[in-house]
Scaffold this active site. Structure first.
Site, short mmCIF file in Angstrom:
data_model
loop_
_atom_site.label_atom_id
_atom_site.label_comp_id
_atom_site.label_asym_id
_atom_site.label_seq_id
_atom_site.Cartn_x
_atom_site.Cartn_y
_atom_site.Cartn_z
N ARG A 156 6.61 -8.30 1.54
CA ARG A 156 7.39 -7.95 2.67
C ARG A 156 8.09 -9.06 3.41
NH1 ARG A 156 4.50 -4.49 5.95
NH2 ARG A 156 5.70 -2.58 5.19
N THR B 31 -6.25 -1.66 6.87
CA THR B 31 -5.95 -3.43 6.69
C THR B 31 -7.61 -3.89 6.69
OG1 THR B 31 -5.86 -3.21 9.08
CG2 THR B 31 -3.92 -3.48 7.76
N ASP C 95 -1.79 6.41 6.49
CA ASP C 95 -1.80 4.98 6.78
C ASP C 95 -2.62 4.59 7.79
OD1 ASP C 95 -1.04 2.32 6.43
OD2 ASP C 95 0.88 2.59 7.11
N LYS D 125 0.66 -1.09 -0.25
CA LYS D 125 0.14 -0.06 0.10
C LYS D 125 0.95 1.14 -0.18
CE LYS D 125 -2.16 -1.35 3.69
NZ LYS D 125 -1.81 -2.60 3.92
N THR D 126 1.95 1.15 1.00
CA THR D 126 2.89 2.70 0.90
C THR D 126 3.67 2.56 -0.37
OG1 THR D 126 3.12 2.01 3.13
CG2 THR D 126 4.71 3.48 2.00
N1 LIG Z 1 3.72 -5.44 -5.93
C1 LIG Z 1 5.01 -5.52 -5.57
N2 LIG Z 1 6.14 -5.59 -6.21
C2 LIG Z 1 7.40 -5.44 -5.72
N3 LIG Z 1 7.67 -5.35 -4.35
C3 LIG Z 1 6.38 -5.18 -3.61
C4 LIG Z 1 5.33 -5.28 -4.18
N4 LIG Z 1 4.24 -4.90 -3.15
C5 LIG Z 1 5.19 -4.55 -1.90
N5 LIG Z 1 6.52 -4.72 -2.24
C6 LIG Z 1 7.68 -4.81 -1.39
O1 LIG Z 1 7.11 -5.07 -0.12
C7 LIG Z 1 7.65 -4.19 1.02
C8 LIG Z 1 6.58 -3.74 1.59
O2 LIG Z 1 5.44 -2.98 0.95
P1 LIG Z 1 4.87 -1.79 1.45
O3 LIG Z 1 5.61 -1.19 2.67
O4 LIG Z 1 4.24 -1.02 0.52
O5 LIG Z 1 3.61 -2.51 2.30
P2 LIG Z 1 2.24 -1.66 2.89
O6 LIG Z 1 0.89 -2.82 2.39
O7 LIG Z 1 2.19 -0.54 3.09
O8 LIG Z 1 2.62 -2.36 4.47
P3 LIG Z 1 1.81 -1.60 5.77
O9 LIG Z 1 0.60 -1.75 5.77
O10 LIG Z 1 2.69 -2.44 7.01
O11 LIG Z 1 2.41 -0.14 5.63
C9 LIG Z 1 8.40 -3.13 0.34
O12 LIG Z 1 9.85 -3.25 0.51
C10 LIG Z 1 7.85 -3.12 -1.52
O13 LIG Z 1 9.08 -3.26 -2.17
#
Ligand SMILES: Nc1ncnc2c1ncn2[C@@H]1O[C@H](COP(=O)(O)OP(=O)(O)OP(=O)(O)O)[C@@H](O)[C@H]1O
Length: 362
Positions: free
Chosen positions: A234, A175, A126, A81-82
């Site tokens: 992740r 979430t 977030d 998401k980030t």
């Molecule tokens: N579609 C994707 N392709 C490649 N890498 C990804 C992808 N999605 C996520 N990642 C990798 O996974 C890691 C976590 O992603 P991210 O921080 O965006 O998750 P998030 O959903 O925002 O988590 P949170 O809810 O805990 O903040 C990052 O290092 C990112 O590079």
């Protein structure tokens, strides 16, 4: 770009050790993730529908020369998401500000952020479901009219001073979209639900990250890591780093299936991504209670963990994997759980033996 807070993944409220297969970011993840994030939509792996829809939203906004609609991203931690919010900003050629619901406790906190946004800026919020009520109400007006009322003074003398905001794009992440009040949900022009990733998509994530980290890995090694990553990029990236350590110290630096399997055995992550806690829960459920049904408290005592830890940390993945079911009579193991743990279910569960459901049924 700023980030006001980040969370660690402990064992629930008891908050003990960090988990290798926990989906929330730990401190090492936070440090390294910036380098591993895809920078544009084309580089973003998986989530085909979300990518296609978002691509249309962003292209149309660019063609109009305007600001993109507000976007709500829902999905489990670690699914990207980030990353997507940063991609939205990059695709729009706009700066991004990152904050989170828990960091905004007062409406004034939000007013300060909103009033400092520049035109077209992306505000990533977030855990938007964890914002305080007054801040949430201020956000309604900001999203719809690009305006906030700043309250000056207290009591009967308090006055509301309207403040115009430049058009901006709010990207909210949660979430659980179901937790958002409908008036907030309705103010997003586009809502995307992010799913867990398929193993072949996680293999691509692993290959890509290995390339960026300058680690040599073959196709089978990537598949081995992907299969244990619980559908979450992740976790895939984190397991890759631990396997890289092992490959450097105990092998020739190259990650093959064998090296990955040996490394993850050291870290107690099994071939389906279950860790020590998950396996302890299943083991107790199967061996001590004959597969259940058994009450949550009894199960927690049997594994020496807090009730909340079992319920919030171990069970969601076990349920998702179809290994454990929550029923009104208690927790039960599915046939897949017996198979995964290499055990044979008792022939007649009610007739004693290892199963003692009569005693522990509720
Ligand atoms: N579609 C994707 N392709 C490649 N890498 C990804 C992808 N999605 C996520 N990642 C990798 O996974 C890691 C976590 O992603 P991210 O921080 O965006 O998750 P998030 O959903 O925002 O988590 P949170 O809810 O805990 O903040 C990052 O290092 C990112 O590079």
């Amino acid at each position: 770009m700023t980030r006001d807070d980040h969370h660690a993944d402990g064992y629930g409220p008891a908050g003990s050790a960090e988990r290798l297969v926990g989906a929330s970011a730990d401190s090492e993840d936070t440090a390294i993730e910036a380098a591993l994030r895809p920078k544009d939509l084309a580089e973003f792996i998986g989530q085909g529908k979300v990518r296609e829809q978002l691509d249309l939203v962003l292209r149309a906004a660019r063609a109009r020369g305007g600001t993109a609609d507000h976007v709500l991203l829902s999905g489990a931690p670690g699914l990207g998401k980030t990353t997507l919010s940063m991609i939205i900003a990059a695709e729009m050629g706009a700066p991004i500000r990152i904050t989170s619901g828990p960091a905004i406790q007062h409406a004034g906190d939000l007013a300060a952020i909103l009033s400092s946004l520049t035109e077209g800026e992306v505000l990533f919020l977030d855990e938007i479901h964890r914002m305080s009520r007054p801040a949430e109400e201020m956000l309604y007006m900001a999203m719809e009219d690009f305006r906030v009322d700043v309250i000056v003074g207290k009591g009967p003398g308090a006055t509301a001073i309207p403040l115009e905001l430049p058009p901006f794009t709010l990207v909210g992440a949660t979430t659980r979209a179901g937790l958002l009040p409908p008036p907030l949900r309705d103010r997003f022009g586009f809502t995307a639900h992010m799913e867990f990733y398929e193993p072949h998509e996680l293999e691509q994530v692993v290959h890509r990250s290995a390339r960026l980290l300058d680690v040599e890995i073959d196709a089978e090694g990537a598949a081995e890591i992907a299969g244990r990553s619980r559908g979450t990029p992740r976790i895939a990236n984190r397991l890759l780093r631990r396997v890289r350590d092992y490959a450097q110290v105990r092998a020739d630096g190259v990650i093959t299936r064998e090296v990955a399997a040996q490394a993850l055995a050291v870290y107690e992550v099994d071939d389906r991504g279950l860790d020590r806690l998950d396996r302890a829960v299943l083991d107790a459920l199967l061996r001590l209670f004959g597969g259940g049904p058994v009450g949550l408290s009894t199960l927690a005592v049997a594994v020496g963990e807090e009730r909340e830890t079992v319920e919030e940390v171990a069970e969601p993945f076990l349920v998702r994997e179809g290994l454990l079911a929550r029923t009104p009579r208690g927790r039960i193991a599915t046939p897949a759980a017996w198979k995964h743990m290499g055990l044979t279910p008792p022939q007649q569960p009610a007739s004693g033996g290892p199963g003692q459901q009569g005693l522990f049924g509720t």
